[in-house]
Write a protein that holds these residues in place. Structure first.
Motif: not given
Length: 246
Positions: A15, A182-183, A200, A212-213, A226, A231, A234
């Motif tokens: 990630t 990005l959520k 997502i 992503g988040f 996430s 995701a 991050i």
């Protein structure tokens, strides 16, 4: 799978973690440099700042929506202008911040809030750009960033699906080839019940890109979940003392 310079982003890769400084330097360059240092030691993928002036964000007024009256807001009783003034990362810091990040061998990039901010940032050759969810419908800004041909990370917290589609289309029409959505839930802090992390997967399918988040919740539970929801990026705000604005 996509690469951000030498960083790979995708389901088969670690990630991509962004440590967001935002306003938490508290107008201290020493603190901003220390935050880059601490983020680097933690092993994050990148550190992010924000590039704007208060006058680019709002007007000097204590009337109407320019003054925070919400009793539940941590910023109740303050003018938006004063908050942006406290939160801005001064232009004169940028050179030292980028130089220090390179010394620490960590990516530093920014969220610009105007086309002039992009022009300014280009002098430091950031490898990525971020579009704030508040600027998701600023097509002039999105087009300017897209023309740099660099990857664009776009937060979606303030946007409808239609607005996200328009934003993505503008970016693609102006040359963007790497777009990561990005959520985001634009509440500070964001309650877990409002995060809707299952979206997502929907965004990944709808826009055929990495998603992503951008996490505004407290703790580490939400970003961990996430990743399980798909995701690949991050973004998490952080501070090194309790005096941060975020």
């Amino acid at each position: 799978m996509k690469k951000l310079n030498k960083i790979k982003i995708g389901n088969n890769y670690p990630t991509f973690i962004i440590a967001e400084i935002s306003a938490n330097h508290n107008q201290s360059l020493k603190s901003a440099l220390k935050m880059i240092d601490q983020a680097s030691k933690c092993g994050v993928s990148a550190v992010k700042i924000q590039t704007y002036t208060p006058d680019e964000m709002t007007i000097q007024s204590a009337k109407g929506s320019f003054f925070i009256k919400d009793k539940n807001s941590i910023w109740k009783g303050q003018k938006l202008y004063d908050l942006y003034k406290k939160g801005t990362t001064p232009r004169e810091w940028h050179k030292k911040l980028f130089q220090y990040a390179r010394k620490k061998k960590i990516i530093l990039f920014s969220t610009p809030f105007s086309t002039s901010a992009v022009d300014f940032l280009e002098t430091f050759k950031p490898p990525i750009y971020k579009i704030s969810s508040f600027e998701c419908n600023d097509f002039e800004l999105i087009a300017r960033v897209a023309r740099t041909k660099k990857p664009i990370i776009i937060s979606t917290g303030m946007a409808s699906i239609k607005e996200i589609s328009e934003c993505v289309n503008v970016a693609k029409k102006n040359g963007a080839k790497k777009i990561i959505l990005l959520k985001c839930t634009s509440t500070y802090p964001a309650p877990h019940k409002d995060l809707n992390l299952r979206s997502i997967a929907y965004l990944k399918k709808k826009f055929n890109c990495d998603v992503g988040f951008s996490d505004h919740s407290l703790g580490l539970t939400a970003p961990v979940i996430s990743v399980a929801c798909g995701a690949t990026v991050i973004e998490k705000h952080f501070k090194i003392n309790e005096k941060g604005l975020d």
